[in-house]
Design an enzyme around this catalytic site. Structure first.
Site, short mmCIF file in Angstrom:
data_model
loop_
_atom_site.label_atom_id
_atom_site.label_comp_id
_atom_site.label_asym_id
_atom_site.label_seq_id
_atom_site.Cartn_x
_atom_site.Cartn_y
_atom_site.Cartn_z
N GLY A 31 2.94 3.15 9.93
CA GLY A 31 3.69 4.18 9.21
C GLY A 31 4.41 3.68 7.97
O GLY A 31 4.33 4.28 6.89
N ASP A 44 -3.77 -3.33 24.02
CA ASP A 44 -3.30 -3.81 22.72
C ASP A 44 -3.28 -5.33 22.63
O ASP A 44 -3.18 -5.89 21.55
CB ASP A 44 -1.89 -3.25 22.44
CG ASP A 44 -1.85 -2.36 21.22
OD1 ASP A 44 -2.87 -2.30 20.50
OD2 ASP A 44 -0.82 -1.73 20.99
#
Length: 356
Positions: free
Chosen positions: A307, A127
């Protein structure tokens, strides 16, 4: 691996309580998903992997020829997606100190996958990789040189999400993009001509904007005060920073924006605290977007993902309030999915195509 036909690749993305997975057919023309889902990680990672393997077999799908793993932090040694061998595993174990919540379960999953799928390539998709080329002015932290030499610097995270946004934009990548990845963890990244030039998270995924249970950036004097006056040790500080703060700490109710939205609209005694948590979160993100606009000298495109970013219209609206003054208007805002698992599969395939 053959260079001819598309190849099945298994992408694994382990979180705090669940393991997201997907099997993708990947080749030179792109990728398509064969199966995706999530497994609870309560218990041993081998058990979750066994259930995934069973689901692949039950649907008559081909066995994967490579497995890609999302690794949150590669430490100072690994700044690029890389094939996993014994030496890489050793260095990734050392990187646990930088992300003690995230790296150990991911490495346990790597070991389990090596046992479950012996003899096939395992790839670490980091990441932090997207941010590896950040300029010194963004990467360096204002601490003594000898500490910076230990690898204490801004690494940045949500890189796979940012990569997936650029991939989805294709040839339509404007020169100045701000990516707001808003989920349980949240970050804001400035992208200039396709490259990360600054981002809100720092040495760890705890810094930057206010998050669900993480405080984000905070006066470091608060931590010194807690150590001096309340005798906090490292474990207590980490729990305070990562698990007890953010929207949960502000509201005293929840770190889940959906629950806070419901509470804020109610007549309960906690409605005011819920509204404060929502407003502080949105204000925190808005400030970071403005900061990244200053870094970029303007914004051609603001992307919401994650989200919250994808699903909470009210939060996006509140975050965008006042950004018109920076030239960020509705037509410059897009909502896009964070296709991290697909990105893992693509990067894994690319790594395995490269001669080693």
């Amino acid at each position: 691996m053959s260079h001819d036909a598309d190849q099945p690749v298994l992408a694994l993305n382990v979180g705090s309580s669940s393991l997201k997975f997907g099997v993708f057919m990947v080749g030179t023309s792109g990728s398509r998903v064969l199966i995706s889902g999530a497994e609870e990680t309560v218990g041993e990672p081998q058990e979750a992997l066994a259930r995934i393997a069973h689901r692949i077999q039950a649907q008559g799908l081909p066995a994967p020829v490579a497995v890609g793993h999302r690794i949150v932090h590669g430490g100072p040694q690994y700044r690029r997606h890389t094939l996993i061998d014994a030496a890489v595993m050793q260095q990734l174990q050392a990187a646990t100190a930088f992300a003690p919540l995230h790296v150990p379960p991911a490495l346990a999953l790597v070991s389990a996958a090596q046992a479950r799928f012996p003899g096939i390539a395992q790839v670490a998709c980091l990441d932090t990789a997207f941010h590896a080329g950040m300029p010194d002015v963004a990467r360096a932290l204002p601490i003594p040189r000898e500490l910076r030499a230990l690898g204490i610097e801004r690494y940045g995270f949500h890189g796979l999400s940012c990569e997936s946004i650029l991939r989805q934009l294709g040839h339509d990548v404007p020169p100045r993009i701000v990516v707001a990845h808003l989920g349980h963890g949240a970050s804001v990244t400035a992208v200039a001509h396709g490259a990360s030039v600054d981002t809100s998270m720092g040495l760890t995924p705890s810094g930057g904007v206010i998050m669900s249970t993480r405080c984000g950036d905070i006066d470091p004097g608060v931590l010194a005060y807690m150590v001096r006056e309340h005798r906090y040790d490292a474990a207590q500080l980490e729990a305070l920073i990562d698990q007890r703060s953010g929207m949960l700490g502000i509201s005293g109710l929840s770190g889940d924006l959906r629950e806070l939205n419901a509470a804020s609209a109610s007549s309960s005694a906690s409605a005011g605290d819920a509204r404060l948590a929502i407003t502080m979160f949105c204000t925190s993100v808005r400030k970071q977007i403005a900061a990244m606009a200053a870094v970029l000298g303007g914004v051609d495109l603001l992307v919401f993902t994650g989200g919250i970013g994808e699903n909470d219209v009210a939060a996006r609206t509140l975050i965008c309030e006042g950004l018109e003054a920076l030239g960020i208007h509705k037509e410059a805002v897009r909502v896009m999915p964070a296709q991290e698992d697909k990105q893992i599969a693509l990067r894994t395939w690319q790594i395995t195509q490269t001669p080693h």
